[in-house]
Enzyme design. Structure first.
Site, PDB file in Angstrom:
ATOM      1  CG  ASN A 195      20.938 -32.286  18.379  1.00  0.00           C
ATOM      2  OD1 ASN A 195      21.649 -32.517  19.340  1.00  0.00           O
ATOM      3  ND2 ASN A 195      20.359 -31.030  18.330  1.00  0.00           N
ATOM      4  CE  LYS A 233      17.523 -30.129  20.661  1.00  0.00           C
ATOM      5  NZ  LYS A 233      16.603 -29.107  20.671  1.00  0.00           N
TER       6      LYS A 233
HETATM    7  P1  PGA Z   1      12.769 -31.012  19.481  1.00  0.00           P
HETATM    8  O1  PGA Z   1      13.944 -30.655  18.999  1.00  0.00           O
HETATM    9  O2  PGA Z   1      12.209 -32.346  18.888  1.00  0.00           O
HETATM   10  O3  PGA Z   1      12.897 -31.575  21.052  1.00  0.00           O
HETATM   11  O4  PGA Z   1      11.661 -29.991  19.346  1.00  0.00           O
HETATM   12  C1  PGA Z   1      14.147 -30.480  17.545  1.00  0.00           C
HETATM   13  C2  PGA Z   1      15.590 -30.015  17.353  1.00  0.00           C
HETATM   14  O5  PGA Z   1      16.067 -29.222  17.977  1.00  0.00           O
HETATM   15  O6  PGA Z   1      16.352 -30.751  16.394  1.00  0.00           O
END
Ligand code: PGA
Length: 264
Positions: free
Chosen positions: A12, A14
């Site tokens: 993802n 984001k």
């Molecule tokens: P992160 O994010 O690997 O940066 O901790 C995981 C997620 O939000 O799916």
């Protein structure tokens, strides 16, 4: 284990990367991973909404599936600022992430709205990646497994067994996600995947065990293999450590090797 299935690896993005940056990233990732047989690996990337048209144009979705980070549950209407499942489908997007902890924490997503979104995604023949996970406080209070069970049961309420092929679950403990997150220990993740698998089997005695369960939350190059070795882990859902194509390619290769060895 049931029938052999590919390792699932995805990210993802984001609220990172413009459309141009997403294209560059996807082009690099597709080229770097092109030789990995897709019978062994299913790779997916979930960029921002505004990058979706560019992403769909850039990749061969047999190699990298493109997903959206959210969706609204109605097909159309007076819902300013929302994106309908029809709009995603129209772009050629067939995968939708639902209920990520950041959506639940900051944007009001609840178990019930996630359930409505699951229905919308399935109605249009798309795939739902449903995120579940307990908070640090729930874990401390000893209700982590109850929380997981409730999240899974509510999200899947009304989903017939015949639609299970369109469901993936991501176990993402809220305390493990993001910069302040502490990754779960692999055996703990395995145990929680077991809890989710158990609920799935209760809900769908015949096919519940086949629903893939991915681990997410501070997965990185150093710990990815430890998760892959766990029998209940069907894939990894990665944030920060996947956003550079070369590094993600390296992680995918290491993870796939361990995953295959553990399942021989
Ligand atoms: P992160 O994010 O690997 O940066 O901790 C995981 C997620 O939000 O799916």
């Amino acid at each position: 284990m049931g029938k052999p299935r590919p390792l699932l690896m995805g990210s993802n993005l984001k609220m990172y990367k413009t459309a141009g940056q997403t294209k560059e990233y996807l082009a690099a990732l597709q080229e770097l991973t092109a030789d990995i047989p897709r019978t062994e690996l299913q790779l997916f990337i979930i960029p921002s909404f505004t990058s979706l048209p560019a992403a769909v144009e850039q990749v061969d979705q047999d190699l990298i599936r493109i997903g959206a980070q959210n969706v609204f549950w109605e097909d159309q209407g007076a819902w300013t600022g929302e994106i309908s499942p029809l709009m995603l489908k129209d772009l050629g997007v067939g995968l939708v992430e639902l209920g990520h902890s950041e959506r639940r924490e900051h944007f009001g997503d609840t178990d019930l709205t996630v359930q409505r979104k699951v229905q919308a995604v399935l109605r249009h023949g798309m795939h739902a990646l449903i995120c579940v996970g307990e908070t640090a406080q729930e874990k401390e209070l000893g209700v982590g497994t109850e929380r997981l069970r409730a999240q899974v049961k509510i999200a899947l309420h009304g989903v017939p067994e015949g639609a299970l092929d369109q469901i993936w679950i991501a176990y993402e403990p809220v305390w493990a996600i993001g910069e302040k997150g502490v990754p779960a220990e692999a055996p703990y993740a395995n145990e929680m995947h077991g809890v989710i698998r158990q609920v799935l089997k209760e809900l769908y005695p015949n096919r519940g065990a086949d629903v893939p369960i991915l681990y997410g939350g501070s997965v990185n190059l150093d710990n990815a293999e430890s998760f892959a070795a766990q029998p209940e882990v069907d894939g990894l859902f990665v944030g920060r450590s996947a956003w550079e194509a070369a590094r993600f390619n390296e992680m995918i290769r290491r993870t796939l090797k361990v995953w295959k060895e553990a399942r021989r």
